[in-house]
Design a protein around this motif. Sequence first.
Motif, PDB file in Angstrom:
ATOM      1  N   GLU A 134      32.583  36.995  46.835  1.00 21.97           N
ATOM      2  CA  GLU A 134      33.297  38.089  47.490  1.00 21.97           C
ATOM      3  C   GLU A 134      32.646  39.430  47.184  1.00 21.97           C
ATOM      4  OE1 GLU A 134      37.376  37.959  46.409  1.00 21.97           O
ATOM      5  OE2 GLU A 134      37.736  35.994  47.332  1.00 21.97           O
ATOM      6  N   GLU A 135      32.240  39.590  45.918  1.00 22.87           N
ATOM      7  CA  GLU A 135      31.567  40.822  45.521  1.00 22.87           C
ATOM      8  C   GLU A 135      30.268  41.001  46.308  1.00 22.87           C
ATOM      9  OE1 GLU A 135      32.078  43.334  42.941  1.00 22.87           O
ATOM     10  OE2 GLU A 135      34.110  42.675  43.340  1.00 22.87           O
ATOM     11  N   ASN A 145      30.902  42.054  49.778  1.00 19.74           N
ATOM     12  CA  ASN A 145      31.404  43.433  49.851  1.00 19.74           C
ATOM     13  C   ASN A 145      30.375  44.454  49.405  1.00 19.74           C
ATOM     14  OD1 ASN A 145      33.924  42.611  50.787  1.00 19.74           O
ATOM     15  ND2 ASN A 145      34.718  42.314  48.708  1.00 19.74           N
ATOM     16  N   LYS A 156      33.279  50.892  41.069  1.00 26.77           N
ATOM     17  CA  LYS A 156      34.316  49.882  41.155  1.00 26.77           C
ATOM     18  C   LYS A 156      34.392  49.084  39.857  1.00 26.77           C
ATOM     19  CE  LYS A 156      35.995  46.113  44.051  1.00 26.77           C
ATOM     20  NZ  LYS A 156      35.798  45.332  45.296  1.00 26.77           N
ATOM     21  N   TYR A 175      37.067  42.769  38.098  1.00 26.33           N
ATOM     22  CA  TYR A 175      38.315  42.082  37.793  1.00 26.33           C
ATOM     23  C   TYR A 175      38.365  41.708  36.310  1.00 26.33           C
ATOM     24  CZ  TYR A 175      41.950  38.454  38.024  1.00 26.33           C
ATOM     25  OH  TYR A 175      43.082  37.703  37.808  1.00 26.33           O
ATOM     26  N   LYS A 228      45.134  46.575  42.201  1.00 32.70           N
ATOM     27  CA  LYS A 228      45.370  46.934  43.597  1.00 32.70           C
ATOM     28  C   LYS A 228      44.366  47.969  44.084  1.00 32.70           C
ATOM     29  CE  LYS A 228      50.373  46.014  43.744  1.00 32.70           C
ATOM     30  NZ  LYS A 228      51.732  46.636  43.879  1.00 32.70           N
ATOM     31  N   ASN A 238      41.412  48.389  43.210  1.00 36.87           N
ATOM     32  CA  ASN A 238      40.070  47.832  43.377  1.00 36.87           C
ATOM     33  C   ASN A 238      40.034  46.630  44.312  1.00 36.87           C
ATOM     34  OD1 ASN A 238      37.993  49.172  41.348  1.00 36.87           O
ATOM     35  ND2 ASN A 238      39.988  49.099  40.307  1.00 36.87           N
ATOM     36  N   GLY A 239      41.176  46.370  44.953  1.00 34.00           N
ATOM     37  CA  GLY A 239      41.217  45.314  45.961  1.00 34.00           C
ATOM     38  C   GLY A 239      41.300  43.901  45.425  1.00 34.00           C
ATOM     39  N   TYR A 240      41.801  43.708  44.193  1.00 33.92           N
ATOM     40  CA  TYR A 240      41.874  42.381  43.608  1.00 33.92           C
ATOM     41  C   TYR A 240      43.284  41.797  43.709  1.00 33.92           C
ATOM     42  CZ  TYR A 240      37.515  43.929  41.394  1.00 33.92           C
ATOM     43  OH  TYR A 240      36.266  44.413  41.163  1.00 33.92           O
ATOM     44  N   SER A 241      43.363  40.486  43.552  1.00 34.01           N
ATOM     45  CA  SER A 241      44.653  39.808  43.517  1.00 34.01           C
ATOM     46  C   SER A 241      45.426  40.234  42.268  1.00 34.01           C
ATOM     47  CB  SER A 241      44.441  38.291  43.497  1.00 34.01           C
ATOM     48  OG  SER A 241      45.651  37.615  43.183  1.00 34.01           O
TER      49      SER A 241
END
Length: 339
Positions: A203-204, A207, A236, A239, A307, A309-312
Amino acid sequence: MSKVKIPAAALLLLLSIGAAPLTASAPLSASAASVASVTTPAVNNNVIKVQNINVKTIFDGISMVPPSGQLVFIHNNTTYVPLRFMSYALQKSVAWDAKNLKVTVNEPSSSELVVIKEYLMNVTNNKDTFVSKSVTLSDVKANFVFNGKAKTLPKSQSSYLVNGTLYVPLRFLSESVGNEISWDQKTMTITAKSKDYVEHIKEEQMNGGNTAGNIGPEPSPTASSSPTGGSSATGKVSYEEITSATESKLNSLKSQSKSTLFNTAMEYLAAQDDASKASVIAKGKQQLASFTSSFNSIVSDAEQQLKANGYSTDIINQYRSAFESEIQNGLNAVAGMAD
């Protein structure tokens, strides 16, 4: 006598709360009793002595050290590793059926994952230095089931028991568990990646992170690049950086709360009358409320960072669920003391 011991024991239960989502009192997989319970007939009496080797282990970009007393060794040109340590590092549950000499490795339930997370926090903080030693192996004819499928060791290999820990060949474990595990003979390094970690790296990359054609060795968490492939230059936060920092804070809070509540327990034991005991109980409740507030502050901050940084944020739910369950256990214990 029982009126003294039972309330004291109840107050001491507060020590397991610790305001951290991962409790030291939790078993390392409830169904996995000590492998040392293997009966004598299951162990081959042939004496096999080996020398442990100094190995570096990296899981999901983070260096870990096996728990004290566990080791890595080579026998008949095969590298052997502690099964539970390796499986937990890959975030897999491990169950041991002593009666049938059966090992089951599966995807963990939410409660098992909490236990695994604590185990990993402990081994991450393990500062034991390598000590060369000679150990005696006990051959154990164990059966293995990985993700519902039975797996059999190659005929030339076996599983061994050393001081209550079961060891299996590294390559066998890698192929059976379905995770990427590599062994670098030159640098004496075992590198492993959980499926979630591999997906996160992908994913990284998609992106705009590390766009290398393959996933190579991970850098140290202290390097300029994050262990997930994201560069500090992008601004960024990874996680792993967020969750590791959070769990470090929670671990610190856990230590502080255990020390405080232990002192409170000692005060209760020293109390001579009901009024004094009631005062100590009230004090314990106030301390518990304070630790709860600190816990909420830590996980709320982590949730915001995830949130942003767009993570679960699923890990936050795991933290809260485990914490709230233990808080309730502690409050029930305190309520029982007042009866």
